[in-house]
Design a protein around this motif. Structure first.
Motif, PDB file in Angstrom:
ATOM      1  N   ARG A 262      43.169 102.670 -14.193  1.00 13.77           N
ATOM      2  CA  ARG A 262      43.718 101.312 -14.131  1.00 13.77           C
ATOM      3  C   ARG A 262      44.975 101.273 -13.284  1.00 13.77           C
ATOM      4  O   ARG A 262      45.890 102.074 -13.472  1.00 13.77           O
ATOM      5  N   CYS A 263      45.003 100.310 -12.375  1.00 17.19           N
ATOM      6  CA  CYS A 263      46.162 100.093 -11.516  1.00 17.19           C
ATOM      7  C   CYS A 263      46.697  98.689 -11.770  1.00 17.19           C
ATOM      8  O   CYS A 263      45.988  97.702 -11.538  1.00 17.19           O
ATOM      9  N   ASN A 264      47.922  98.586 -12.262  1.00 20.34           N
ATOM     10  CA  ASN A 264      48.563  97.282 -12.454  1.00 20.34           C
ATOM     11  C   ASN A 264      49.254  96.867 -11.168  1.00 20.34           C
ATOM     12  O   ASN A 264      50.058  97.630 -10.604  1.00 20.34           O
ATOM     13  N   VAL A 265      48.933  95.667 -10.719  1.00 15.28           N
ATOM     14  CA  VAL A 265      49.460  95.163  -9.447  1.00 15.28           C
ATOM     15  C   VAL A 265      50.539  94.126  -9.746  1.00 15.28           C
ATOM     16  O   VAL A 265      50.256  93.061 -10.306  1.00 15.28           O
ATOM     17  N   PHE A 266      51.788  94.446  -9.354  1.00 14.04           N
ATOM     18  CA  PHE A 266      52.924  93.544  -9.551  1.00 14.04           C
ATOM     19  C   PHE A 266      53.355  92.978  -8.203  1.00 14.04           C
ATOM     20  O   PHE A 266      53.248  93.638  -7.171  1.00 14.04           O
ATOM     21  N   GLY A 267      53.879  91.787  -8.239  1.00  9.82           N
ATOM     22  CA  GLY A 267      54.418  91.166  -7.030  1.00  9.82           C
ATOM     23  C   GLY A 267      54.814  89.740  -7.319  1.00  9.82           C
ATOM     24  O   GLY A 267      54.263  89.102  -8.219  1.00  9.82           O
ATOM     25  N   ASP A 268      55.765  89.237  -6.526  1.00  4.71           N
ATOM     26  CA  ASP A 268      56.222  87.864  -6.723  1.00  4.71           C
ATOM     27  C   ASP A 268      55.132  86.879  -6.297  1.00  4.71           C
ATOM     28  O   ASP A 268      54.147  87.266  -5.638  1.00  4.71           O
ATOM     29  N   ILE A 269      55.305  85.634  -6.655  1.00  4.58           N
ATOM     30  CA  ILE A 269      54.338  84.590  -6.269  1.00  4.58           C
ATOM     31  C   ILE A 269      54.261  84.537  -4.740  1.00  4.58           C
ATOM     32  O   ILE A 269      55.278  84.520  -4.035  1.00  4.58           O
ATOM     33  N   GLY A 270      53.025  84.546  -4.223  1.00  3.89           N
ATOM     34  CA  GLY A 270      52.810  84.462  -2.781  1.00  3.89           C
ATOM     35  C   GLY A 270      52.943  85.772  -2.049  1.00  3.89           C
ATOM     36  O   GLY A 270      52.933  85.814  -0.810  1.00  3.89           O
ATOM     37  N   SER A 271      53.062  86.876  -2.787  1.00  2.00           N
ATOM     38  CA  SER A 271      53.264  88.178  -2.135  1.00  2.00           C
ATOM     39  C   SER A 271      51.958  88.776  -1.608  1.00  2.00           C
ATOM     40  O   SER A 271      51.991  89.727  -0.830  1.00  2.00           O
ATOM     41  N   GLY A 272      50.815  88.263  -2.073  1.00  2.00           N
ATOM     42  CA  GLY A 272      49.526  88.778  -1.583  1.00  2.00           C
ATOM     43  C   GLY A 272      48.776  89.631  -2.580  1.00  2.00           C
ATOM     44  O   GLY A 272      47.900  90.431  -2.202  1.00  2.00           O
ATOM     45  N   LYS A 273      49.102  89.472  -3.871  1.00  2.00           N
ATOM     46  CA  LYS A 273      48.418  90.273  -4.912  1.00  2.00           C
ATOM     47  C   LYS A 273      46.926  89.953  -4.961  1.00  2.00           C
ATOM     48  O   LYS A 273      46.083  90.862  -4.973  1.00  2.00           O
ATOM     49  N   SER A 274      46.602  88.671  -5.001  1.00  3.24           N
ATOM     50  CA  SER A 274      45.190  88.267  -5.100  1.00  3.24           C
ATOM     51  C   SER A 274      44.404  88.742  -3.895  1.00  3.24           C
ATOM     52  O   SER A 274      43.266  89.208  -4.019  1.00  3.24           O
ATOM     53  N   GLY A 275      45.039  88.647  -2.724  1.00  2.00           N
ATOM     54  CA  GLY A 275      44.392  89.124  -1.499  1.00  2.00           C
ATOM     55  C   GLY A 275      44.136  90.616  -1.548  1.00  2.00           C
ATOM     56  O   GLY A 275      43.107  91.109  -1.075  1.00  2.00           O
ATOM     57  N   PHE A 276      45.094  91.355  -2.139  1.00  5.40           N
ATOM     58  CA  PHE A 276      44.958  92.807  -2.270  1.00  5.40           C
ATOM     59  C   PHE A 276      43.775  93.152  -3.180  1.00  5.40           C
ATOM     60  O   PHE A 276      43.014  94.082  -2.897  1.00  5.40           O
ATOM     61  N   LEU A 277      43.610  92.405  -4.268  1.00  7.14           N
ATOM     62  CA  LEU A 277      42.479  92.624  -5.186  1.00  7.14           C
ATOM     63  C   LEU A 277      41.144  92.330  -4.498  1.00  7.14           C
ATOM     64  O   LEU A 277      40.194  93.114  -4.583  1.00  7.14           O
ATOM     65  N   GLN A 278      41.080  91.184  -3.808  1.00 10.09           N
ATOM     66  CA  GLN A 278      39.820  90.786  -3.177  1.00 10.09           C
ATOM     67  C   GLN A 278      39.449  91.698  -2.005  1.00 10.09           C
ATOM     68  O   GLN A 278      38.274  91.928  -1.739  1.00 10.09           O
ATOM     69  N   ALA A 279      40.457  92.214  -1.320  1.00  6.90           N
ATOM     70  CA  ALA A 279      40.190  93.137  -0.202  1.00  6.90           C
ATOM     71  C   ALA A 279      39.493  94.401  -0.688  1.00  6.90           C
ATOM     72  O   ALA A 279      38.674  94.997   0.023  1.00  6.90           O
TER      73      ALA A 279
END
Length: 619
Positions: A420-437
């Motif tokens: 499991r990798c927890n992905v942290f980042g501020d709003i608009g940092s690109g977390k969702s894009g990182f997951l979908q990529a």
């Protein structure tokens, strides 16, 4: 099935209730009869159904109405005894006893009734002509029997019928008015048929029928017996057989016939083997077998469970395109009482160009469910009939509970397959894009995802030293007030910042300092949107200096604004760090370390799909 049966005998005085009980126990007619027999318990080993049976007598002379009401509420089945030579005792069955019992039992769980005509040795005629209309009037009445305590006629049968009425009740299965099975029974048997239809062709062939027979009755079906069954269906139903196999209509017809002929214990044996309780709901013990998961241990599917799930996929992938269309997915989940996967699943796992869940995506979603909510996984495997088809004791045998993570750290090696990798980042940092990529989706494809179908998880496979591992990415809500222990528990932390936003890095630094600076959980900094001009971060030091200071690998550049699918190299690095948290900073900087870790990843990724196609062809 019930662990014991409680039978209560009621009726007018002098009809022979006590004599019936004493004749059963002593196997001879008692010449001296007390007002009331003491409660008798017949051991399981001497009853036909191997269930302890308690027989309770009632005496108006010795008991109050309140005591009678208590006994009625405790009884599993009630025998209303009348004397065949006493018209008044017969009349009292409908004028007094049935209304009294109905009034003192729960409407939602009616107790089965048996009408018992005693003293048949004193008359030449039968009371059945009078009793049958009463049976038709009250659905609670399971059966009626005439007997004689004096010459022991039908005494054993009476108590067998009473036991059978509790253990194998007709009420939940069959509607006598319509002369057909009830809807819940049809629904349960339809699920059983679909689970037993191993190739999903809509018929049970001879191999499947034999497997079904062995599963339910622990004995194979002889060829002649199998042919006899088919002949019965053939004579009564035009579409009961198809290609010499039993259709769903034929399967349901056979069970209707069993019930109509008084052999409903056959149908109950099948229902209970497939996990159903007396209310035709799947038993909680069947859906949720015991599984102990200690703290700091995780849950994964084992090899047998993956083989089973592969066979389920294969069974429903009718066009052999290695993906499940909406219709194929709906067909797969028809054995469930509800649709378990929502639209967000398509954004959690890999899909094909049509947006259909691929073979790899399907296994990934099962892996995710097992890891995050093992009880739900057990429930789902129960609906699919895992313990039956895979011939295992329960769904729990398909789950591996990993050893404590602290032991992995001490031994500097792990046997786990999911990280499991927890992905942290501020709003608009690109977390969702990182997951979908991670699922192979570039920015253009990500823009087609609707907000209500968004997922905060992404799971797929990576390859480390040639070993296939699952990496589970979890996007953590960027609000410090809501970070729970569950949000922080992981194998590796991913800190995401936007290189084009000067305030983006500060959030990552805060998360690291507040939660992970003193932990042994490895962390990696991801510099997203690297296709855009990099702007200096407004913070006390640069991201590179921050990483050096805290002995982290340097920030990894990443973008999902690509023409093709984004690179997956970063995900291999994350998985490697999760597998080897003890690796030193010097090793992490070494390019040969990453080269060794990722070697074969591309080859294995291609092989995964190729091997599945080979397996399909071999089948």
């Amino acid at each position: 099935m019930r662990k014991d049966v409680r039978i209560l005998l009621v009726g007018e005085s002098k009809v022979g209730k006590t004599s019936l009980i004493m004749s059963l126990v002593s196997e001879e007619f008692p010449h001296v009869v007390p007002y009331r027999a003491e409660e008798i318990t017949i051991p399981a080993d001497v009853t036909p159904e191997r269930v302890p049976t308690h027989i309770v007598d009632y005496s108006e002379a010795e008991q109050t109405d309140e005591q009678l009401f208590q006994e009625i509420s405790k009884a599993n089945v009630i025998c209303i005894v009348y004397a065949v030579n006493n018209k008044k005792s017969i009349e009292k069955v409908t004028s007094h006893w049935i209304p009294l019992i109905i009034e003192n039992t729960d409407k939602d769980s009616r107790v089965p009734l048996i009408l018992v005509g005693n003293k048949s040795d004193l008359v030449e005629h039968s009371s059945m002509e009078t009793i049958l209309p009463i049976m038709n009037q009250y659905s609670e009445i399971e059966t009626c029997v005439e007997c004689s305590a004096k010459n022991l006629k039908n005494i054993s049968e009476l108590f067998y019928y009473a036991q059978k009425a509790v253990l194998h009740p007709t009420g939940p299965l069959y509607c006598p008015e319509r002369k057909d099975m009830k809807l819940l029974c049809v629904k349960a048997l339809t699920r059983i048929f679909k689970v037993s239809d191993l190739d999903n062709d809509g018929i049970l062939n001879d191999i499947e029928l034999n497997f079904f027979q062995r599963t339910c009755f622990n004995t194979p079906l002889e060829p002649q017996a199998l042919e006899d069954v088919k002949n019965v269906v053939r004579k009564n139903l035009s579409d009961g057989l198809c290609d010499n196999g039993l259709s769903l209509k034929g399967f349901l017809f056979l069970h209707t016939l069993f019930i109509q002929r008084g052999r409903h214990e056959t149908t109950w044996t099948v229902l209970r083997r497939f996990g159903y309780d007396d209310d035709l709901e799947l038993n909680q013990d069947y859906l949720f077998p015991p599984l102990k998961v200690p703290i700091d241990c995780t849950t994964e599917l084992n090899h047998n469970a993956y083989l089973f799930l592969q066979s389920v996929f294969d069974k429903h992938d009718k066009d052999r395109d290695c993906a499940l269309s909406p219709d194929e997915l709906k067909d797969l989940f028809e054995v469930f009482p509800y649709m378990p996967w929502g639209a967000d699943v398509s954004n959690t796992v890999s899909t094909n160009d049509n947006g259909w869940i691929t073979y790899q995506g399907y296994l990934s979603q099962w892996t995710l469910t097992t890891y995050l909510d093992v009880q739900r996984c057990l429930e789902y495997l129960g609906y699919l009939g895992y313990s039956i088809v895979a011939e295992q004791e329960s769904q729990a045998s398909g789950i591996t509970v990993t050893r404590d993570k602290k032991i992995d750290l001490q031994k500097k090696q792990t046997q786990r397959g999911v990280f499991r990798c927890n992905v942290f980042g501020d709003i608009g940092s690109g977390k969702s894009g990182f997951l979908q990529a991670f699922l192979g989706r570039n920015l253009m494809r990500q823009k087609t995802i609707r907000e209500e179908h968004r997922s905060y998880y992404a799971i797929s496979t990576t390859y480390v030293y040639g070993q296939e591992k699952y990496l589970l990415l979890h996007e953590v809500f960027p609000d410090f007030d809501y970070l729970s222990d569950a949000d922080m528990a992981c194998d590796i932390v991913c800190l995401v910042y936007d290189v084009s936003n000067p305030y983006s890095f500060e959030y990552c630094a805060k998360v690291f300092k507040q939660y992970y600076m003193d932990s042994k959980t490895p962390c990696m900094m991801i510099a997203t949107k690297s296709d855009l001009p990099e702007i200096k971060q407004i913070y006390g030091c640069t991201p590179l200096e921050f990483c050096r200071k805290h002995k982290m690998p340097p920030p990894q550049s990443f973008t999902c604004s690509t023409a093709a699918a984004p690179s997956k190299d970063i995900y291999t690095k994350l998985t490697t760090m999760a597998m080897y948290p003890h690796v030193t900073q010097a090793d992490l900087k070494s390019s040969t370390f990453w080269l060794r870790a990722s070697v074969g990843a591309t080859v294995f990724a291609v092989l995964g799909l190729t091997m599945y196609r080979v397996l399909l062809k071999s089948r």
